[in-house]
Design a protein around this motif. Structure first.
Motif, PDB file in Angstrom:
ATOM      1  N   ASN A 104       0.808  -1.382   0.356  1.00  0.00           N
ATOM      2  CA  ASN A 104      -0.145  -0.071   0.213  1.00  0.00           C
ATOM      3  C   ASN A 104       0.424   0.955  -0.157  1.00  0.00           C
ATOM      4  OD1 ASN A 104      -2.403   1.686   0.059  1.00  0.00           O
ATOM      5  ND2 ASN A 104      -2.564   1.596   2.404  1.00  0.00           N
ATOM      6  N   ALA A 105       2.303   1.697  -1.089  1.00  0.00           N
ATOM      7  CA  ALA A 105       3.124   2.432  -1.116  1.00  0.00           C
ATOM      8  C   ALA A 105       2.907   2.752  -2.060  1.00  0.00           C
ATOM      9  CB  ALA A 105       4.287   1.945  -0.456  1.00  0.00           C
ATOM     10  N   VAL A 106       3.226   4.080  -2.474  1.00  0.00           N
ATOM     11  CA  VAL A 106       3.760   5.150  -3.756  1.00  0.00           C
ATOM     12  C   VAL A 106       5.020   5.414  -3.710  1.00  0.00           C
ATOM     13  CG1 VAL A 106       2.593   7.155  -5.309  1.00  0.00           C
ATOM     14  CG2 VAL A 106       0.909   5.745  -3.270  1.00  0.00           C
ATOM     15  N   LYS A 107       5.822   5.145  -4.443  1.00  0.00           N
ATOM     16  CA  LYS A 107       6.946   4.813  -4.857  1.00  0.00           C
ATOM     17  C   LYS A 107       6.706   6.240  -6.308  1.00  0.00           C
ATOM     18  CE  LYS A 107      10.081   3.091  -2.837  1.00  0.00           C
ATOM     19  NZ  LYS A 107      10.925   1.687  -2.551  1.00  0.00           N
ATOM     20  N   SER A 108       8.009   7.765  -6.300  1.00  0.00           N
ATOM     21  CA  SER A 108       8.457   8.013  -7.050  1.00  0.00           C
ATOM     22  C   SER A 108       9.255   7.475  -7.790  1.00  0.00           C
ATOM     23  CB  SER A 108       8.859   9.257  -6.753  1.00  0.00           C
ATOM     24  OG  SER A 108       8.031  10.061  -6.290  1.00  0.00           O
ATOM     25  N   ILE A 109       9.296   7.136  -9.546  1.00  0.00           N
ATOM     26  CA  ILE A 109      10.524   6.420 -10.146  1.00  0.00           C
ATOM     27  C   ILE A 109      11.495   7.998 -10.539  1.00  0.00           C
ATOM     28  CG2 ILE A 109      11.010   5.579 -12.296  1.00  0.00           C
ATOM     29  CD1 ILE A 109       9.577   4.588 -10.677  1.00  0.00           C
ATOM     30  N   ASN A 110      12.599   7.860 -10.566  1.00  0.00           N
ATOM     31  CA  ASN A 110      14.106   8.853 -10.277  1.00  0.00           C
ATOM     32  C   ASN A 110      14.568   8.688 -11.853  1.00  0.00           C
ATOM     33  OD1 ASN A 110      15.951  10.686  -9.669  1.00  0.00           O
ATOM     34  ND2 ASN A 110      17.439   8.842  -9.028  1.00  0.00           N
ATOM     35  N   LYS A 111      13.207   8.458 -13.001  1.00  0.00           N
ATOM     36  CA  LYS A 111      14.096   9.745 -13.678  1.00  0.00           C
ATOM     37  C   LYS A 111      12.511  10.025 -14.789  1.00  0.00           C
ATOM     38  CE  LYS A 111      12.577   4.535 -16.739  1.00  0.00           C
ATOM     39  NZ  LYS A 111      13.705   3.588 -16.993  1.00  0.00           N
ATOM     40  N   THR A 112      13.129  10.696 -15.077  1.00  0.00           N
ATOM     41  CA  THR A 112      11.883  11.623 -16.453  1.00  0.00           C
ATOM     42  C   THR A 112      12.222  11.376 -17.999  1.00  0.00           C
ATOM     43  OG1 THR A 112      12.881  13.707 -16.740  1.00  0.00           O
ATOM     44  CG2 THR A 112      11.578  13.246 -14.612  1.00  0.00           C
ATOM     45  N   ILE A 113      11.347  11.983 -18.668  1.00  0.00           N
ATOM     46  CA  ILE A 113      11.356  11.025 -20.287  1.00  0.00           C
ATOM     47  C   ILE A 113      10.442  12.616 -20.897  1.00  0.00           C
ATOM     48  CG2 ILE A 113       9.238  10.138 -20.654  1.00  0.00           C
ATOM     49  CD1 ILE A 113      11.232   8.445 -22.452  1.00  0.00           C
ATOM     50  N   PRO A 114      11.027  13.394 -21.659  1.00  0.00           N
ATOM     51  CA  PRO A 114      10.101  14.385 -22.593  1.00  0.00           C
ATOM     52  C   PRO A 114       9.188  13.602 -23.350  1.00  0.00           C
ATOM     53  CG  PRO A 114      11.997  13.992 -23.940  1.00  0.00           C
ATOM     54  CD  PRO A 114      12.840  13.496 -22.432  1.00  0.00           C
ATOM     55  N   PHE A 115       7.970  14.804 -23.210  1.00  0.00           N
ATOM     56  CA  PHE A 115       7.238  13.584 -24.570  1.00  0.00           C
ATOM     57  C   PHE A 115       6.878  14.265 -25.761  1.00  0.00           C
ATOM     58  CE2 PHE A 115       2.780  14.132 -26.554  1.00  0.00           C
ATOM     59  CZ  PHE A 115       1.950  13.320 -26.341  1.00  0.00           C
ATOM     60  N   LYS A 116       7.068  13.053 -26.024  1.00  0.00           N
ATOM     61  CA  LYS A 116       6.922  13.583 -28.151  1.00  0.00           C
ATOM     62  C   LYS A 116       5.528  12.126 -28.633  1.00  0.00           C
ATOM     63  CE  LYS A 116      11.312  14.601 -27.944  1.00  0.00           C
ATOM     64  NZ  LYS A 116      11.250  16.440 -28.744  1.00  0.00           N
ATOM     65  N   THR A 117       5.202  13.131 -29.613  1.00  0.00           N
ATOM     66  CA  THR A 117       3.845  12.419 -29.529  1.00  0.00           C
ATOM     67  C   THR A 117       4.293  10.934 -30.654  1.00  0.00           C
ATOM     68  OG1 THR A 117       2.773  14.441 -29.904  1.00  0.00           O
ATOM     69  CG2 THR A 117       2.117  13.118 -31.759  1.00  0.00           C
ATOM     70  N   ASN A 118       3.076   9.983 -30.600  1.00  0.00           N
ATOM     71  CA  ASN A 118       3.744   9.331 -31.240  1.00  0.00           C
ATOM     72  C   ASN A 118       4.493   7.812 -30.578  1.00  0.00           C
ATOM     73  OD1 ASN A 118       0.871   9.341 -32.167  1.00  0.00           O
ATOM     74  ND2 ASN A 118       2.283  10.562 -34.126  1.00  0.00           N
ATOM     75  N   GLU A 119       5.720   8.482 -30.026  1.00  0.00           N
ATOM     76  CA  GLU A 119       6.189   7.708 -29.564  1.00  0.00           C
ATOM     77  C   GLU A 119       6.136   6.416 -28.445  1.00  0.00           C
ATOM     78  OE1 GLU A 119      10.481   7.607 -30.298  1.00  0.00           O
ATOM     79  OE2 GLU A 119       9.506   9.091 -31.729  1.00  0.00           O
TER      80      GLU A 119
END
Length: 304
Positions: A104-119
């Motif tokens: 019952n835990a929420v964890k953040s992922i330590n990486k991001t990614i830019p949004f790219k249409t249809n990728e």
């Protein structure tokens, strides 16, 4: 009694503050024009999340832009998360959170990614890792041995691993033990190989694929199995200089014995793959290595 009840309530509230609650993530898809997709897997504290209640969600500045649960794909015998992310503009920074229903835990992922249409990121073989903490990216094959068989030598050159076994060893059904990068997996084609229980034919080189723990890195490794044999070369003696015998053998520190008419003349160990016996008179010599022998005749060659 009241104190006991208050203690239980306080403990419950503390538990919820630590672990959180089933997140009420939601997104209105009609508010957005564009999408990008992920085929991923969920991992929390090194353990794969496989419950249908486990979730991953995408966010932009705290606003939920996509959510999905884990599902089992029978053809792959694995659990995946098929995530669609929504946006109206490219290059927004997408972050992720996973929900571990078991804890019952929420964890953040330590990486991001830019949004790219249809990728699209990830597929059924090389899925995108939604993992906290991050998994390892190594895809090295560090050593290969075979169950219940003694290897004479193992030589690693680039992405080829050559294993030398005793002459006469059957190599048509060997169970390989792999030493690989932490958390990585070994495949033959798309079939995952179990270390020590694979029974493969090494008559010809076998090409394995190593997939890193986070599935970002894929590397091919070729395993070649050779039964040990020695190569022999000679130089004839001349009137002013003795002859020579050179033995090439792939097992370092192996003893090579030179004899004539049953009398041992010299014993040397293999260094950098070879042994050389110099200053030899003409005669019939016997060279022994690893239980095998070769008779070599040194002739006297007159100088011009």
């Amino acid at each position: 009694m009241k104190n006991h009840i208050y203690s239980v309530i306080a403990l419950f509230l503390m538990s919820n503050s630590i672990f959180g609650q089933d997140p009420n993530w939601s997104v209105n898809q009609n508010n957005y024009q564009y999408t990008m997709t992920f085929v991923g897997f969920l991992n929390s504290d090194g353990i794969g999340l496989v419950s249908p209640n486990d979730k991953v969600a995408a966010f932009v500045n705290g606003e939920c832009r996509g959510i999905t649960n884990v599902i089992y794909v029978a053809s792959e015998k694995r659990h995946y998360a098929y995530l669609t992310v929504f946006s109206n503009v490219n290059n927004e920074t997408i972050s992720f959170k996973i929900y571990d229903s078991g804890k019952n835990a929420v964890k953040s992922i330590n990486k991001t990614i830019p949004f790219k249409t249809n990728e699209q990121y990830g597929d059924l073989f090389q899925a995108y890792a939604f993992a906290s903490p991050a998994l390892q990216s190594g895809a090295q094959m560090l050593d290969v041995s075979f169950k219940d068989i003694i290897s004479n030598n193992v030589v690693i050159e680039g992405s080829q691993i050559t294993v030398y076994l005793n002459k006469g060893q059957d190599i048509t059904a060997l169970n390989a033990n792999f030493v690989i990068s932490s958390g990585a997996s070994v495949y033959l084609g798309n079939a995952k190989q179990i270390s020590g229980a694979n029974a493969l034919n090494y008559t010809n080189p076998v090409v394995f694929t190593v997939l890193s723990e986070d599935q970002t890195t894929v590397k091919q490794w070729t395993v070649v199995v050779k039964t040990v044999t020695a190569s022999y070369y000679k130089k004839e003696a001349v009137c002013y200089e003795g002859g020579a015998i050179k033995v090439l053998f792939p097992v370092e520190k192996e003893e090579v014995v030179l004899s004539i008419e049953g009398v041992i003349l010299s014993t040397r160990t293999v260094n950098n793959g070879e042994v050389i016996f110099n200053n030899l008179n003409e005669g019939n010599y016997k060279v022994s290595v690893d239980g095998n022998f070769k008779e070599i005749k040194i002739n006297l060659k007159k100088s011009l």
